[in-house]
Scaffold this motif. Structure first.
Motif, PDB file in Angstrom:
ATOM      1  N   ARG A   7       0.826  -1.207   0.000  1.00 57.69           N
ATOM      2  CA  ARG A   7       0.000   0.000   0.000  1.00 57.69           C
ATOM      3  C   ARG A   7       0.858   1.253   0.000  1.00 57.69           C
ATOM      4  N   ARG A   8       2.000   1.189   0.700  1.00 60.12           N
ATOM      5  CA  ARG A   8       2.886   2.360   0.796  1.00 60.12           C
ATOM      6  C   ARG A   8       4.331   1.888   0.686  1.00 60.12           C
ATOM      7  N   ILE A   9       5.096   2.507  -0.194  1.00 52.93           N
ATOM      8  CA  ILE A   9       6.484   2.096  -0.421  1.00 52.93           C
ATOM      9  C   ILE A   9       7.418   3.284  -0.280  1.00 52.93           C
ATOM     10  N   LEU A  10       8.685   2.981  -0.034  1.00 53.66           N
ATOM     11  CA  LEU A  10       9.748   3.988  -0.069  1.00 53.66           C
ATOM     12  C   LEU A  10      10.724   3.554  -1.153  1.00 53.66           C
ATOM     13  N   GLY A 150      11.571   5.648   5.392  1.00 54.28           N
ATOM     14  CA  GLY A 150      10.669   4.504   5.257  1.00 54.28           C
ATOM     15  C   GLY A 150      10.045   4.135   6.578  1.00 54.28           C
ATOM     16  N   ALA A 151      10.861   4.139   7.643  1.00 52.17           N
ATOM     17  CA  ALA A 151      10.346   3.835   8.978  1.00 52.17           C
ATOM     18  C   ALA A 151       9.377   4.909   9.451  1.00 52.17           C
ATOM     19  N   GLU A 152       9.725   6.172   9.207  1.00 52.25           N
ATOM     20  CA  GLU A 152       8.906   7.280   9.708  1.00 52.25           C
ATOM     21  C   GLU A 152       7.527   7.335   9.055  1.00 52.25           C
ATOM     22  N   ILE A 157       7.801  -1.478   2.672  1.00 51.89           N
ATOM     23  CA  ILE A 157       9.023  -2.010   2.068  1.00 51.89           C
ATOM     24  C   ILE A 157       9.858  -0.853   1.532  1.00 51.89           C
ATOM     25  N   VAL A 158      11.175  -1.044   1.538  1.00 56.88           N
ATOM     26  CA  VAL A 158      12.100  -0.126   0.872  1.00 56.88           C
ATOM     27  C   VAL A 158      12.512  -0.769  -0.444  1.00 56.88           C
ATOM     28  N   ALA A 203      21.333  -2.038   8.978  1.00 57.48           N
ATOM     29  CA  ALA A 203      21.067  -2.391  10.373  1.00 57.48           C
ATOM     30  C   ALA A 203      19.725  -1.840  10.837  1.00 57.48           C
ATOM     31  N   LEU A 204      19.389  -0.627  10.416  1.00 58.49           N
ATOM     32  CA  LEU A 204      18.102  -0.039  10.802  1.00 58.49           C
ATOM     33  C   LEU A 204      16.945  -0.844  10.227  1.00 58.49           C
ATOM     34  N   CYS A 205      17.029  -1.192   8.937  1.00 56.68           N
ATOM     35  CA  CYS A 205      15.964  -1.987   8.317  1.00 56.68           C
ATOM     36  C   CYS A 205      15.828  -3.350   8.993  1.00 56.68           C
ATOM     37  N   ARG A 206      16.948  -3.945   9.326  1.00 58.23           N
ATOM     38  CA  ARG A 206      16.915  -5.247  10.009  1.00 58.23           C
ATOM     39  C   ARG A 206      16.250  -5.127  11.378  1.00 58.23           C
TER      40      ARG A 206
END
Length: 238
Positions: A7-10, A150-152, A157-158, A203-206
């Motif tokens: 629905r929402r991607i970065l 992406g997190a914010e 998904i990135v 590391a952030l995505c993980r």
């Protein structure tokens, strides 16, 4: 699958992707093609945030290597991403697609300042949001900005757009026996020392369990196939 998988991607776009075969700068034909593919995905109802790099104009790390102060060089690189973001936004205008540029550096005469709630509102109203100036801090790459934004915004998904159509066991341009990973876990990617993104971004995505799909932006229709959940590129997951 008849509906998008996300629905929402970065989307992370490198500045080099805008050069095409040119040695530097912005190739208008390449930008038109990329923007056309993004606009098609937006037309499916997918909310799209984009983090754009600036390597086609200036790379901070290269400036630092030549003797420039690293922080100064990184700020110059951030300004390069603002120029790229404005060029993308203008291309979306020509495709009659609404977009907004939100910058981590305040340049309010030309772009909006980045405010998380404002970015989410633009996305919910169907506008493409282009995040410029990285994180607004030196020493952090636009890969890290992509993971952070992406997190914010709550992206599912990135999508990292590259020149290669996924993550391989070796460099496919040097090793003809290299195999593409269809799916791989974060831990496997780390264990095999695969350069998916820079270490901070990865590391952030993980840690927040935000998957990454690495695909080729130069492969026609690849972006749509990724968004539709097809086997395109390499999915890095928890």
């Amino acid at each position: 699958m008849s509906t998008p998988a996300y629905r929402r991607i970065l989307l992370k776009l490198s500045g080099e992707a805008l050069m095409g075969d040119d040695p530097y700068g912005i190739n208008e034909k390449v930008v038109e093609r990329i923007v056309g593919e993004i606009a098609e995905v937006s037309g499916l109802g997918v909310q799209i945030g984009i983090v754009i790099g600036g390597g086609n104009i200036f790379r901070g790390i290269q400036g630092a290597a030549s003797g420039m102060d690293r922080a100064t060089a990184d700020y110059i690189g951030m300004l390069a991403t603002v120029m790229n973001a404005m060029a993308l936004s203008d291309a979306f205008r020509r495709h009659e697609v609404e977009s907004r540029v939100l910058s981590a550096l305040r340049i309010e005469q030309v772009v909006e300042p980045y405010i998380r709630a404002r970015a989410i509102r633009h996305l919910e109203e169907g506008r493409i949001v282009i995040f410029a100036a990285g994180t607004g801090n030196p020493f952090f790459t636009t890969d890290t900005a992509a993971a952070l934004r992406g997190a914010e915004i709550g992206a599912q998904i990135v999508l990292k757009a590259t020149k290669v159509d996924g993550v391989y066991t070796a460099d496919p341009q040097k090793d003809p026996t290299a195999k593409r990973y269809h799916r791989i876990s974060f831990d496997e990617a780390i264990g095999r020392n695969l350069a998916v993104m820079d270490a901070t971004a990865f590391a952030l995505c993980r840690d927040i369990k935000l998957p990454i799909n690495v695909f080729s932006i130069f492969k026609p229709g690849a972006l749509r196939r990724v968004v539709m959940g097809e086997d395109e590129g390499t999915l890095v997951h928890s």
